[in-house]
Design an enzyme around this catalytic site. Structure first.
Site, short mmCIF file in Angstrom:
data_model
loop_
_atom_site.label_atom_id
_atom_site.label_comp_id
_atom_site.label_asym_id
_atom_site.label_seq_id
_atom_site.Cartn_x
_atom_site.Cartn_y
_atom_site.Cartn_z
CG ASP A 192 3.25 -2.62 -21.51
OD1 ASP A 192 3.76 -1.71 -20.74
OD2 ASP A 192 2.76 -2.20 -22.65
CD GLU A 349 1.88 4.35 -18.55
OE1 GLU A 349 0.93 5.05 -19.08
OE2 GLU A 349 2.91 4.23 -18.92
O1 FUB Z 1 3.10 -0.24 -24.27
C1 FUB Z 1 2.22 0.79 -24.50
C2 FUB Z 1 2.05 1.47 -23.07
O2 FUB Z 1 3.21 1.98 -22.56
C3 FUB Z 1 1.29 0.67 -21.76
O3 FUB Z 1 0.08 0.66 -22.06
C4 FUB Z 1 1.73 1.69 -20.82
O4 FUB Z 1 1.75 1.07 -19.56
C5 FUB Z 1 3.40 1.86 -21.24
O5 FUB Z 1 4.23 0.90 -20.69
#
Ligand code: FUB
Length: 461
Positions: A192, A349
């Site tokens: 991320d 997301e």
């Molecule tokens: O790394 C945790 C979660 O996984 C992130 O918040 C999402 O975007 C996904 O990459």
């Protein structure tokens, strides 16, 4: 050559009009042995001595960025955070003509006398840009009327923070194109990545990965001058010091405003905000409570991203399963409006918004971070509040099984200061043997077609 109509006179001035020395921000990173190109945020043009004149009184204007030495400036310290701006081709310095303290006072070059109308302060505005204020007048270095034409005059004007008063400091040589990143750019398990250009360096703020159920509890920061060699600044925020949540430290973002670095982060699937006076932290929880609480607007309140528009308005993007945007209050610690739902097609997301040539680009991830098909797509809009429409030609980034590259997602975009040159930071399954909780951070170049669409980014080893 001096342009017609200018008075070729400058004076050393007495005390009485001085302004208070600023707290150094980008000034702290200014290299007084280097040469810089100063690129205006509102116009994209560079600070330039007209026609390369070497004469006293020659006009300082803006011109399309080039490698000419009449666009290269050195910061010569006058002490206490004040600098003369010395033109490389002439050795003369930027000077408010005749020591004017009026709006519209012209900026020319003149022999260096170290007078206060030749001294300037450098203060951060928003990410990567600075305002430059004259010591005698307190007024800002300004492209007259925000004109976008070559040769437009550079003057002083009351400091309004407008984009035609914001300048990007691009170091000549090392400050041009960065190097070619070697993937992964960070050692070990990280995901991320939020990439930003702050205080004269590139920064990455990732999720610390390698924990079952994404149960990491600390955030680290990394910085680089060239996108190639990265410095680990260690833990910049530990959830042990956040009283409302001690688990699941995910997907932070950062923005510089009002002398403070604001750090937005996911914790316990809520969104918090912390603050620091340096991009290297340490960050301290600013609210003592979440900014966005569990299920406040939807199922998963994670993955914050902040975009600051040219008018200075800041927007918070967030959400998994759907995308939300809300205007941030000027305090940066509250939403000024209820969120608007802007979910583009296929969205899961990881919103990340940037602007290029008047178009707002919303990058986002599709599928599941545990899937090798996790990928990056984008949508465009004409307002930061949307609507955003998924573009043709998606995904921008996806796996390359022939190269053993899987699970490429959760991206962010950085622009090289003063250049139409862009890079995409993202994570992929760690090579070898990674999966959705063992990921690594990479960077690849991102380019645009003539119509503004994003060309496919090919992930590299
Ligand atoms: O790394 C945790 C979660 O996984 C992130 O918040 C999402 O975007 C996904 O990459």
């Amino acid at each position: 050559m001096k342009r017609p109509g200018l008075v070729a006179l400058t004076v050393a001035v007495a005390a009485g009009f001085t302004v208070v020395a600023p707290v150094p921000a980008s000034a702290a990173t200014i290299d007084t042995s280097a040469w810089y190109q100063l690129v205006n945020r509102g116009t994209g043009k560079a600070l330039d001595v007209y026609e390369g004149s070497t004469a006293d009184g020659a006009d300082v204007v803006q011109w399309a960025p080039s490698t000419a030495t009449n666009q290269q400036w050195q910061f010569v310290s006058s002490g206490s955070g004040w600098y003369r701006l010395k033109a490389r081709h002439s050795g003369k310095v930027a000077d408010v003509n005749a020591g004017s303290t009026a709006d519209g006072g012209d900026v020319v070059q003149w022999t260096d006398t170290n007078a206060t109308n030749q001294q300037w302060s450098v203060t951060d505005t928003t990410s990567g840009y600075v305002s430059i204020l004259n010591r005698r007048s307190g007024k800002a270095l300004d492209v007259e009327a925000g004109s976008k034409t070559d040769g437009a005059n550079v003057i002083q004007w009351t400091n309004t923070g407008a984009t035609n008063q914001q300048w990007q400091l691009v170091k000549v040589g090392s400050g041009g194109s960065p190097g070619t990143p070697r993937n992964p750019v960070l050692p070990g398990y990280f995901a991320d990545p939020q990439i930003e250009y702050l205080a004269g360096r590139y920064w990455i703020y990732p999720t610390s990965d390698g924990y079952a159920d994404w149960s990491g509890t600390t955030f680290r920061a990394f910085s680089s001058s060239d996108l190639v060699t990265w410095t680990d600044h260690g833990v910049v925020l530990d959830l042990a010091k956040v009283n409302w949540c001690h688990a699941k430290a995910w997907a932070p973002t950062i923005v510089y405003r009002g002398g403070t670095y604001w750090f937005y982060f996911s914790a316990c699937q809520q969104i918090g905000v912390a603050r620091a006076s340096s991009p290297a932290g340490p960050f301290t929880d600013a609210l003592g409570a979440p900014l966005v609480r569990t299920n406040q607007y939807g199922e998963q309140e994670i993955d914050p991203d902040v975009f600051v528009d040219d008018d200075g308005t800041a927007y918070l993007y967030f959400g998994s399963g759907r995308a939300e945007v809300a205007r941030l209050a000027s305090s940066m610690t509250a939403l000024a409006t209820a969120p608007t739902r802007i979910t583009p097609g296929g969205y899961r997301e990881a919103s990340n918004v940037f602007k290029r040539n008047g178009t707002y680009y919303l990058m986002y991830s599709e599928d599941d971070t545990r899937s090798e098909n996790y990928r990056v797509s984008y949508a465009t809009g004409s307002s930061p509040l949307g609507p955003f429409t998924k573009a043709a030609g998606n995904p921008v980034l996806s796996k390359d099984t022939s190269a053993g590259i899987l699970g490429t997602g959760h991206s962010s975009v950085v622009q090289v200061p003063g250049r139409d040159e862009w890079y995409l930071a993202y994570h992929r399954f760690h090579i070898p043997g990674g999966d959705g909780t063992h990921r690594e951070v990479c960077i690849d170049r991102m380019t645009f077609a003539a119509n503004g669409s994003i060309n496919t980014v090919h992930p590299t080893r």
